[in-house]
Structure formats: C-alpha cells, structure tokens
Write an enzyme that holds these catalytic residues in place. Structure first.
Site, PDB file in Angstrom:
ATOM      1  N   LYS A  54      30.860  26.270  11.280  1.00 25.37           N
ATOM      2  CA  LYS A  54      31.538  26.555  12.554  1.00 25.37           C
ATOM      3  C   LYS A  54      32.184  25.288  13.114  1.00 25.37           C
ATOM      4  O   LYS A  54      33.329  25.298  13.555  1.00 25.37           O
ATOM      5  CB  LYS A  54      30.531  27.120  13.568  1.00 25.37           C
ATOM      6  N   GLN A  98      22.693  28.836  18.445  1.00 22.03           N
ATOM      7  CA  GLN A  98      22.536  29.363  17.083  1.00 22.03           C
ATOM      8  C   GLN A  98      21.207  30.123  16.955  1.00 22.03           C
ATOM      9  O   GLN A  98      20.150  29.610  17.315  1.00 22.03           O
ATOM     10  CB  GLN A  98      22.584  28.210  16.066  1.00 22.03           C
ATOM     11  N   ASP A 121      29.955  33.769  21.884  1.00 24.23           N
ATOM     12  CA  ASP A 121      29.340  34.731  20.962  1.00 24.23           C
ATOM     13  C   ASP A 121      29.336  36.139  21.565  1.00 24.23           C
ATOM     14  O   ASP A 121      29.007  37.111  20.866  1.00 24.23           O
ATOM     15  CB  ASP A 121      27.891  34.320  20.651  1.00 24.23           C
TER      16      ASP A 121
END
Ligand code: NAP
Length: 286
Positions: A54, A98, A121
């Site tokens: 990422k 994460q 997200d």
C-alpha cells in the site's frame, strides 16, 4: 472457454495512472499532496507485506507516506492515542488501521476513532451509515473495486439480477448496497442459504465473497453471467479464489482471475479514497 477475462491488474494500472495525474493537479492547486497514514501493530508477516505494498503504490502516485509502526505489545490506549493524533494532523488525509490487530485487541472501537472524512478503508460505523443512506462518503475499497471492474468490462449493472455470496461488513454487505444503488436487483446469499446453486443460477452478475475455495462451480452459473471472484486463498499451488476458474470460464460471459482480478483493485481504491479524503478536507464535494 467462453468467458471474457476481466484483467484487474491492467484496469488497476490504468486507474493508478489517472490518479497520479489527478493527484498532481490537486497538489498544485492546494499546495499540499494528499497524505496517507498506515498504522501497523505488531509483526504479522502478511500484514507487513500488505502495508508495504500500500505504501509503495501510494508513493508512486504522489501520496505522502505517514506510516506508523507500533510494536505488538501496544495497548488499545496507545493505538487510540496514535489514531487521535493522526486525526488532528492536517497533513494526514487518510488513516488506515491494518487488520487483523494482534490477539486480545478489539478493532471495532479503534476503527471508530477514525473520522469519517479520513476513513479511507470505509469501515467506520459512520461511513457504513453514510453508505446505507446513499450519502456521500468514503466507500470500502474491495466492494468499490468490484463495481469498477464491472464498469471497466462494460457489464450493465442497472436492471441486472445480482447475487452476492457473503454478507460480511468488509465485502458482502457494502457491495450489496453499492449494487442496489446502481439499480441492480440484489440477492445476498450466506452460509444458511438453501440450495445455493439455484439462487446463484439466477444471477446476471455473481460475486463470490464467501472465503470458501472453489465454492462456485459451473453448475452455480447462468450461461453468459459476469462472475467476480473476491476470495483469496493461499494454497501449495499458489493463490486461489472462491470460484472454480476453469469450469466456470466455460459457462460465464465474464470472469475475474485470482490472482489479478479483484486484489489489485482494492489498493487502487484505497489510493482513490485518499485523494477523495484530501478533497473533502478542503471542503470540496465528492
Ligand atoms: P468473512 O467475514 O468470513 O465472510 C464470509 C461470508 O461468506 C459470510 O457472510 C458467510 O456467511 C458466507 N459464507 C461462508 N461459507 C459459505 C457458503 N458455503 N455458502 C454461502 N455463503 C457462505 O469473509 P470476508 O472478509 O467477507 O472475505 C471473503 C473472502 O474475500 C475471503 O477469501 C477473503 O480473503 C477475501 N477478500 C479479498 C479481498 C481482496 O482484496 N481481493 C479483500 C477482502 C477479502 P455467514 O454470514 O452466514 O457466516
């Protein structure tokens, strides 16, 4: 083989090229590049690989890296403090925690500390509510990637019968909402669905997000349907999806491979969300 292969890697690469141009224009106009804070807790090898990928792809399109690595023994209070600091930092456009967190830590209340405007997200309760109401907000990356793939392949969503296999908060549930908002007629199947094949055979668009390798076989698929495989399974023979690729490719009209289908789109959508977040923070409509 009858199915047209939807090349997610190529579609994601084109999207990243366009994003790099848009980010350059945004940075020139606003005087500051969008910034992405990835928060990694602990040393889980798979999470380390995902976060590294990422960050690398973000840097390649002109997003500034604000990575934070906390050790595996970090407390919920320490993680909360980090998220709150990033939430108040104007250089940080987007925050990504994460997952999974190390055992013993409850992710949900920590995720909800991320302000909706920085929730790249799309996983906070507030972002889920905005999606449910069809209001502007940041959408979860994998479901958005599925919609992009269908659009890029020229699959008509409006009016189509769509079946989503899986109802998770991360993939199935938000994808069903996105498809409904694009005027598909959506059925959500799950582990209690009776006669799954009869349900999925009605689909013009079939999305497999059950996390069960090879669950969807040719007998689950209507001839000519678009079949999108979200599943990812590490096997001794490499990555596999939820779809029995060889069998289904003989029946479907379109199919996504694993790897090289939905996977690359997920990170591309994260990058897009980071730019959208930066725009929102400047008061622009998204
Ligand atoms: P999850 O939270 O485990 O949810 C799985 C869903 O599938 C549940 O709703 C479950 O039903 C349903 N299900 C399980 N077995 C089933 C069966 N035999 N028939 C019908 N439905 C069944 O998984 P997830 O996080 O949504 O992820 C799903 C898959 O996508 C995994 O393989 C994951 O690795 C992959 N994934 C890929 C990406 C990507 O970027 N490509 C991103 C995220 C996830 P119940 O609700 O009844 O339990």
């Amino acid at each position: 083989m009858t199915a047209q292969v939807i090349d997610g890697a190529a579609i994601a690469a084109r999207l990243r090229e366009r994003l790099a141009d848009d980010i350059r224009a945004f940075t020139e106009a606003s005087g500051a590049a969008p910034g992405l804070a990835t928060v990694l807790v602990g040393e889980d090898p798979a999470s380390q690989v995902y976060v590294a990928s990422k960050r690398k792809q973000a840097a390649a399109v002109g997003i500034v890296d604000h990575h934070v690595h906390l050790d595996g023994g970090a407390s919920a209070a320490e993680i909360a403090e980090t998220i709150e600091r990033l939430a108040g930092d104007p250089a940080v456009s987007g925050i990504l925690l994460q997952l999974p967190l190390p055992e013993g830590l409850d992710a949900a209340p920590l995720i909800d500390l991320i302000p909706a405007a920085k929730d790249v997200d799309g996983l906070t309760t507030l972002s889920a509510g905005l999606l449910a109401r069809g209001k502007p907000g940041l959408r979860p990356c994998t479901p958005s990637g599925v919609i992009e793939l269908l659009d890029a392949a020229g699959v008509e969503i409006s009016g189509a019968r769509a079946v989503v296999v899986g109802r998770s908060e991360l993939v199935g549930a938000p994808l069903a909402q996105l498809l409904t908002q694009r005027d598909a007629t959506v059925t959500v199947a799950h582990s209690r669905t009776r006669d799954l094949a009869a349900v999925t055979r009605a689909a013009d668009i079939l999305v497999a997000a059950a996390g069960r390798p090879g669950l969807i076989t040719a007998e689950h698929v209507q001839p000519g349907a678009a079949v999108i495989d979200v599943g990812i399974h590490r096997t001794p023979d490499g990555l596999r999806g939820d779809v029995d690729y060889d069998g289904v490719a003989e029946v479907a009209g379109w199919i996504t491979p694993v790897p090289g289908g939905v996977g690359p789109m997920t990170i591309a959508m994260l990058l897009r969300n980071t730019l959208l977040a930066a725009r929102m923070q400047r008061g622009e409509a998204i």
